[in-house]
Structure formats: C-alpha cells, structure tokens
Design an enzyme around this catalytic site. Structure first.
Site, PDB file in Angstrom:
ATOM      1  N   SER A   1       0.841  -1.208   0.000  1.00  0.00           N
ATOM      2  CA  SER A   1       0.000   0.000   0.000  1.00  0.00           C
ATOM      3  C   SER A   1       0.869   1.249   0.000  1.00  0.00           C
ATOM      4  O   SER A   1       0.382   2.343  -0.290  1.00  0.00           O
ATOM      5  CB  SER A   1      -0.924   0.000   1.226  1.00  0.00           C
TER       6      SER A   1
ATOM      7  N   LYS B   1       4.774 -11.205   3.634  1.00  0.00           N
ATOM      8  CA  LYS B   1       3.348 -11.471   3.371  1.00  0.00           C
ATOM      9  C   LYS B   1       3.164 -11.592   1.871  1.00  0.00           C
ATOM     10  O   LYS B   1       3.802 -10.851   1.106  1.00  0.00           O
ATOM     11  CB  LYS B   1       2.462 -10.343   3.912  1.00  0.00           C
TER      12      LYS B   1
ATOM     13  N   GLU C   1      -9.118  -9.627   3.998  1.00  0.00           N
ATOM     14  CA  GLU C   1      -9.466  -8.251   3.592  1.00  0.00           C
ATOM     15  C   GLU C   1     -10.843  -8.224   2.939  1.00  0.00           C
ATOM     16  O   GLU C   1     -11.104  -8.968   1.973  1.00  0.00           O
ATOM     17  CB  GLU C   1      -8.401  -7.708   2.623  1.00  0.00           C
TER      18      GLU C   1
END
Ligand code: KIV
Length: 259
Positions: free
Chosen positions: A47, A115, A184
């Site tokens: 992000s 991740k 998510e």
C-alpha cells in the site's frame, strides 16, 4: 526490555484470546512511534505505492522500493514483528524468484517475515518459503494485486461457492505453514467462521471485529488524506488539517518576517 514479537507468539496470543494489533508503516520515525506505542506487528504494505508514492494501485511497487521502505521501518523498531509485503511479480513468476526476493526482505531489509497474496496458486511458494524457515503471512479475500481481475475493491465471500472457496484456501494456507492470514473485505460472518476454524490467527481489515486481530493502513487511521477514506477505516485523528495549519503558519511567519 520487552523482547520482539515473533511469528509463533502470535499463535499463542490467539490461544490466550488476546487480540493482535497490526498497523502499516513505511518509514523510520512512524515505525518508531508505533513500536513505542506497543503495536504487535508492523506491516510494510505494498500500500506504500498508493498512500506514500501516489500510484493508483499497488501494481507498480517493486522489490527495490519494498526493501528501501522495509529497512527504514526495521531500523525504527525494537518490539514489533516487521512483516514485509512481497510486491507484484516478486513471487508469482516462479518459486525460485520468490525465494530470492523473500530472502532479500530478510537479508537486506532485516524483516522478520513476509506477506503474500492468494490461495491455491500461492501454495507452492508458501511451502518452499516456510520449509526454508521464512515466516509467511497469507492474504485472502480482496487481494489488491488482483484488482483488475476483481474489477475494483469490493467485499468478498458472498454466496456459498465463494465462501467455501475462501474457507478451503484458508485451511490450505494454514497446512502449507503460514503463521497468520490477513482477511481483507471478507463478509464478517464468514471471517468469524474462518477465524473459528483455523488454529493460526486471522487479521481482519474491513472484515468485522471477530477476527483474531485487526490491521489498518496508518494513513487511513490518522486521516492523512483529505480526499479518500475507505469505508472500513476508523479515523482516530485528522492529521491532514493539522499539518496544513502548521504549514500555513510557517509560510505566514516567514513571509511576515516573524521567523
Ligand atoms: O499493503 C497493505 O497495506 C496490506 C494491508 C491492507 C493488509 O496488504
């Protein structure tokens, strides 16, 4: 001094019923403040591409960018587990590429875990990395590197087939060795069910409060953007206005000769 949070200790937290706190950070001073505040895990998310670098999505983020930001975060932490996001094309191309790139995150940047996004397609990479001692966090539901396939950032797991697929993916990732899974934008009931079915912790974002922990993008949490706040973000302050006021006061002081 408090020791560093580890991947196995997150599972122990789940067993004790303690909620796990995760925040994203991308630089040294912010990571230091979060670490001192006591957050359990700092995720250097891809992000960064959207909230720091101004890209439209996470796809342009490269390994070099992630290593650069992750190493700054690592230098700012003593307590939190630092997880580095594997960017687009750093692990999908081959298991060998994944090993080399995940290795860079640990060796060059100093992260303690990585991740990566995806279910069944990610299993060979997860098995290889966990087999060689690299802790891996999974990521299911809305997986932003597949934004063009999803056609946007919408809630996932609606309908029996989609729900079953997510539950199966979560179990398969657990069996492949991930230490936690980010869920998510998964419907809250399904996120709760998956959390109950797994031994490893789930970390929710926009997936309800029954996950074993929560993750938020720091910029959303502190109101860094005046333009866009995702629906699932809880804003604890509106820093953008405070920053602008400080910038304006400085500009005015310099122009008027006060400073
Ligand atoms: O990149 C990121 O910040 C993430 C979180 C939204 C989980 O993957």
């Amino acid at each position: 001094m408090q020791s560093r949070v580890t991947a196995p200790s997150l599972r122990e937290m789940k067993e004790r019923g303690e909620k796990i706190t995760v925040l994203t950070a991308y630089d040294y001073p912010t990571a230091k403040l979060m670490d001192e505040a006591g957050v359990d895990v700092i995720l250097v998310g891809d992000s960064v591409g959207m909230v720091v670098l101004g890209f439209e999505n996470t796809l342009p983020v490269t390994m070099d960018m992630m290593v650069h930001h992750t190493s700054a975060v690592v230098r700012g932490t003593k307590h939190a587990l630092v997880v580095a996001d594997m960017p687009f094309l750093s692990y999908q191309t081959s298991v060998e590429d994944a090993v080399r790139n995940a290795g860079r995150m640990l060796q060059e940047a100093g992260a303690q875990a990585v991740k990566l996004e995806g279910g069944a397609a990610a299993l060979p990479v997860v098995k290889k990395l966990t087999g060689m001692g690299i802790p891996v966090m999974g990521h299911l539901g809305l997986i932003p590197q597949s934004v063009h396939q999803f056609g946007g950032y919408s809630i996932q797991g609606r309908g029996d087939d989609a729900a079953l697929q997510l539950r199966q993916d979560a179990k398969a990732l657990q069996e492949a060795g991930v230490f936690a899974i980010v869920l998510e934008l998964v419907t809250p009931d399904l996120a709760k069910r998956i959390s109950n079915e797994l031994l490893i912790p789930t970390i929710g974002i926009g997936s309800g409060s029954d996950c074993d922990g929560q993750v938020q993008v720091m910029h959303d949490l502190i109101g860094y953007s005046e333009e866009f706040v995702p629906k699932h973000a809880k804003q604890y302050t509106k820093i953008a206005g405070q920053l602008k006021d400080a910038f304006r006061a400085y500009i005015s002081d310099v122009r008027s000769g006060k400073f």
